[in-house]
Design a protein around this motif. Structure first.
Motif, PDB file in Angstrom:
ATOM      1  N   GLN A 111      -4.838  12.845   4.421  1.00 28.03           N
ATOM      2  CA  GLN A 111      -4.624  11.969   3.464  1.00 28.03           C
ATOM      3  C   GLN A 111      -4.895  12.588   1.876  1.00 28.03           C
ATOM      4  O   GLN A 111      -5.851  12.847   1.894  1.00 28.03           O
ATOM      5  CB  GLN A 111      -5.308  10.524   3.271  1.00 28.03           C
ATOM      6  CG  GLN A 111      -4.894   9.644   2.816  1.00 28.03           C
ATOM      7  CD  GLN A 111      -5.482   8.160   3.150  1.00 28.03           C
ATOM      8  OE1 GLN A 111      -4.896   7.428   4.192  1.00 28.03           O
ATOM      9  NE2 GLN A 111      -6.479   7.750   2.537  1.00 28.03           N
ATOM     10  N   ASN A 134       0.808   5.386   0.638  1.00 28.87           N
ATOM     11  CA  ASN A 134      -0.081   6.238   1.402  1.00 28.87           C
ATOM     12  C   ASN A 134       0.696   7.520   1.122  1.00 28.87           C
ATOM     13  O   ASN A 134       1.934   7.684   1.403  1.00 28.87           O
ATOM     14  CB  ASN A 134      -0.259   5.713   2.684  1.00 28.87           C
ATOM     15  CG  ASN A 134      -1.184   6.560   3.246  1.00 28.87           C
ATOM     16  OD1 ASN A 134      -1.137   8.060   3.506  1.00 28.87           O
ATOM     17  ND2 ASN A 134      -2.392   6.111   3.650  1.00 28.87           N
ATOM     18  N   SER A 164      -3.975   7.097  -1.413  1.00 24.37           N
ATOM     19  CA  SER A 164      -3.773   5.815  -0.715  1.00 24.37           C
ATOM     20  C   SER A 164      -4.148   4.793  -2.013  1.00 24.37           C
ATOM     21  O   SER A 164      -5.452   4.626  -2.475  1.00 24.37           O
ATOM     22  CB  SER A 164      -5.041   5.286   0.228  1.00 24.37           C
ATOM     23  OG  SER A 164      -4.722   4.278   0.976  1.00 24.37           O
ATOM     24  N   TYR A 165      -3.084   4.118  -2.401  1.00 27.50           N
ATOM     25  CA  TYR A 165      -3.104   3.281  -3.453  1.00 27.50           C
ATOM     26  C   TYR A 165      -2.532   1.860  -3.375  1.00 27.50           C
ATOM     27  O   TYR A 165      -1.503   1.640  -2.474  1.00 27.50           O
ATOM     28  CB  TYR A 165      -2.417   4.268  -4.639  1.00 27.50           C
ATOM     29  CG  TYR A 165      -2.682   3.585  -6.009  1.00 27.50           C
ATOM     30  CD1 TYR A 165      -3.867   4.553  -6.652  1.00 27.50           C
ATOM     31  CD2 TYR A 165      -2.358   2.678  -6.896  1.00 27.50           C
ATOM     32  CE1 TYR A 165      -4.480   4.402  -7.855  1.00 27.50           C
ATOM     33  CE2 TYR A 165      -3.233   2.436  -8.243  1.00 27.50           C
ATOM     34  CZ  TYR A 165      -3.810   3.320  -8.639  1.00 27.50           C
ATOM     35  OH  TYR A 165      -4.433   3.014  -9.684  1.00 27.50           O
ATOM     36  N   TYR A 166      -3.079   1.036  -3.951  1.00 29.63           N
ATOM     37  CA  TYR A 166      -2.586  -0.449  -3.956  1.00 29.63           C
ATOM     38  C   TYR A 166      -2.092  -0.735  -5.472  1.00 29.63           C
ATOM     39  O   TYR A 166      -2.950  -1.145  -6.383  1.00 29.63           O
ATOM     40  CB  TYR A 166      -3.645  -1.413  -3.350  1.00 29.63           C
ATOM     41  CG  TYR A 166      -4.037  -1.347  -1.939  1.00 29.63           C
ATOM     42  CD1 TYR A 166      -3.498  -1.966  -0.877  1.00 29.63           C
ATOM     43  CD2 TYR A 166      -5.141  -0.390  -1.710  1.00 29.63           C
ATOM     44  CE1 TYR A 166      -3.661  -1.999   0.350  1.00 29.63           C
ATOM     45  CE2 TYR A 166      -5.466  -0.176  -0.337  1.00 29.63           C
ATOM     46  CZ  TYR A 166      -4.863  -0.959   0.752  1.00 29.63           C
ATOM     47  OH  TYR A 166      -5.376  -0.728   1.821  1.00 29.63           O
ATOM     48  N   LYS A 199       0.416  11.520   2.599  1.00 32.71           N
ATOM     49  CA  LYS A 199      -0.257  12.805   3.349  1.00 32.71           C
ATOM     50  C   LYS A 199       0.497  14.096   3.295  1.00 32.71           C
ATOM     51  O   LYS A 199       1.838  14.058   3.129  1.00 32.71           O
ATOM     52  CB  LYS A 199      -0.066  12.050   4.547  1.00 32.71           C
ATOM     53  CG  LYS A 199      -1.307  11.019   5.084  1.00 32.71           C
ATOM     54  CD  LYS A 199      -1.178  10.700   6.507  1.00 32.71           C
ATOM     55  CE  LYS A 199      -2.149   9.365   6.834  1.00 32.71           C
ATOM     56  NZ  LYS A 199      -2.243   9.122   8.038  1.00 32.71           N
ATOM     57  N   ASN A 254       0.811  -1.152   0.048  1.00 33.24           N
ATOM     58  CA  ASN A 254       0.033  -0.047  -0.013  1.00 33.24           C
ATOM     59  C   ASN A 254       1.045   1.328   0.005  1.00 33.24           C
ATOM     60  O   ASN A 254       1.624   1.208   0.803  1.00 33.24           O
ATOM     61  CB  ASN A 254      -0.971  -0.061   1.124  1.00 33.24           C
ATOM     62  CG  ASN A 254      -1.534   1.288   1.132  1.00 33.24           C
ATOM     63  OD1 ASN A 254      -1.517   1.904   2.388  1.00 33.24           O
ATOM     64  ND2 ASN A 254      -2.679   1.627   0.313  1.00 33.24           N
TER      65      ASN A 254
END
Length: 565
Positions: A85, A77, A88-90, A79, A75
């Motif tokens: 945030q 992330n 947020s990426y997979y 911020k 993952n």
């Protein structure tokens, strides 16, 4: 027995050591700096561990993130410096056997950001991550995310360059029309989809448009002509919501400009009904009127001393407008649609009608065309009324305020004491009615009085306290047998100043309206719009404390020293 106790203590100490000892000191979450244009290679070996990288963007622009890994259990992330945030990426990366490259461009404001790479498997994860950055030069003065922090927009000037980022949903610009007129709004957008809204000073929406299909290679050009009344307006560029997570199609660069052509008319606003109807004298020069996008009706009062026939004549540059005549009881005498007028070829319309003596009301009303933001039902016209055999009627003159700066003085008294406006009666005319308004455009009054020439001075106590920070009141005079004068803005001093200590102790993100302070989040929340609007009307200057700890003058966008506030 002694041996058993010592053994138990040894076991207890061993367990405590095991609990407090880090399992992998080398891979603890220590923040590392990731320089723009660089790539780092790393691995995460311990379960639920993570790596954190700090990236500093000197200006707004596009950050391109590139990651290579053979493990898809990662993952990523992102911020900002306040912990909000942004991403947020997979990433869909490798399958465990071969590495895959993944990249994502994201538009961001200037500032400090933190990448966190998190794995959610027990296996060791090897990866490399790199960032490249392309800065964007803009004219944005942040924050400019709502009316309170709106950025001034100069009319008939070069376009402003703006930028909507993943973490910046809105840019708002403020402009003021001194008199009614036509504006020409032009936007050139490199954003695939963005909203453009125009609101008046009361928060009423004038238009809302979606500007779509723009790109960096082929920017989209959008224009709109709008007829508006005099007043202050807010033009907002808003991020278009997308159902695709982390989609970059709703961010990017744009430029915007507003050209303004004033329209000089004889309208005395408000004249939107019988109570505020403007006199239309028989056999006098035509009155020039103007129907605006935010002004649906102009009403004129006709007084007929004796029975007879009148002829109404209208020359309209409006594609469609309604011409109505009613008596003093509201009974409609006729209603006609005047069609096909334009600036190039105005439409001439006339109608004769026999009437009993009395008072009548002629209204020019906007024709609803059913087309959103259509400019065909607004514009300029002239209207005149003629009648044979009627007594002559002279135009009603407009009242004028004294030219002397000493005629009106304002006492902005300490809190708990009534505020007073003092008038020098000898500079006015006996019987003059003085009206005090809270602002330049609305009908909200905060005091009134009548001049008595037998007295040296008159005083008016305001119905609401004046702003502690100072500001303006707006005064008119209505003389006998004359119409109300234009409003004169008169400045008054502040009651008492905040100390520098008070201002320095206020947290970043504070909005100061006169003597009242709010958080930016509270001030820009639509649920609090009435409270904030009232504070603006009653308050003085507006200042915003940015997240660098500096106070910004909302009017000029410049940093100000607390000692000068």
């Amino acid at each position: 027995m002694r041996k058993k106790i010592i053994t138990s203590l040894f076991i207890l100490v061993f367990l405590i050591v095991q609990i407090i000892a880090p399992t992998n000191i080398a891979h603890a979450a220590i923040t590392q700096t990731l320089t723009l244009g660089s790539t780092v290679t790393n691995d995460i070996v311990s379960s639920n561990d993570q790596d954190i990288y700090k990236v500093v963007l000197p200006t707004a622009g596009k950050l391109n993130i590139k990651m290579i890994s053979s493990n898809n259990k990662i993952n990523l992330n992102l911020k900002d410096d306040s912990g909000n945030q942004v991403l947020s990426y997979y990433p869909s990366l490798g399958n465990g056997n071969s590495s895959t490259t993944w990249s994502l461009p994201i538009d961001l404001k200037a500032g400090t950001y933190y990448f966190t790479v998190i794995k959610y498997v027990s296996d060791t994860v090897n990866y490399s991550i790199g960032v490249n950055f392309t800065g964007v030069t803009t004219d944005n003065v942040e924050p400019n995310n709502g009316p309170l922090t709106a950025q001034p927009l100069t009319l008939n000037a070069d376009p402003l360059i703006g930028f909507i980022a993943a973490n910046d949903d809105q840019d708002t610009y403020k402009f003021t029309l001194p008199i009614s007129g036509r504006i020409d709004v032009k936007m050139i957008s490199s954003i695939y989809g963005v909203n453009l809204n125009l609101n008046d000073n009361d928060g009423k929406q004038i238009f809302s448009n979606y500007v779509g299909s723009g790109s960096e290679q082929s920017p989209k050009t959008w224009t709109q002509l709008i007829d508006l009344n005099a007043g202050t307006y807010y033009l907002s560029v808003l991020k278009q919501g997308t159902s695709l997570l982390n989609n970059n199609s709703n961010t990017g660069k744009y430029n915007i400009r507003v050209n303004y052509t004033p329209v000089y008319s004889d309208d005395v606003e408000p004249n939107n009904g019988t109570l505020t109807a403007q006199p239309l004298n028989l056999n006098s020069n035509p009155i020039i009127g103007f129907i605006a996008c935010n002004d649906d009706q102009n009403t004129y009062k006709i007084t007929l001393p004796i029975d007879g026939k009148i002829n109404l004549k209208m020359i309209s540059s409006i594609y469609e407008v309604n011409a109505n005549l009613a008596d003093s009881d509201g009974n409609q005498i006729f209603s006609s649609r005047v069609r096909y007028g334009s600036d190039a070829t105005p439409k001439t319309w006339s109608q004769s009608v026999y009437l009993k003596s009395g008072t009548y009301y002629f209204s020019a009303l906007k024709q609803a065309l059913g087309l959103l933001n259509n400019n065909l039902n607004t514009g300029k016209y002239t209207v005149a009324v003629t009648a044979d055999g009627q007594p002559a009627q002279s135009s009603i003159p407009v009242s004028t305020l004294p030219v002397s700066s000493d005629a009106i003085t304002i006492s902005n008294n300490p809190v708990g004491t009534l505020d007073v406006v003092t008038l020098k009666n000898y500079l006015f005319t006996d019987g003059d009615k003085i009206t005090i308004y809270s602002d330049a455009f609305s009908q909200k009054t905060i005091g009134s009085g009548t001049i008595n020439s037998n007295q040296y001075r008159s005083t008016i106590t305001t119905t609401e306290p004046l702003s502690q920070a100072g500001g303006y009141i707006y005064v008119t005079v209505t003389s006998l047998y004359k119409t109300e004068s234009s409003r004169l803005g008169i400045q008054y001093n502040k009651k008492s100043a905040y100390t520098s200590t008070d201002l320095n102790s206020m947290p970043a993100g504070t909005v100061l309206i006169g003597t009242k302070s709010y958080t930016l989040e509270y001030a820009n929340n639509s649920a609090n719009s009435l409270e904030i609007s009232n504070a603006i009307v009653n308050g003085g200057s507006i200042y915003v404390k940015n997240f660098s700890g500096n106070w910004i003058d909302n009017l000029t966008g410049k940093t100000v020293d607390p000692s000068n506030m």
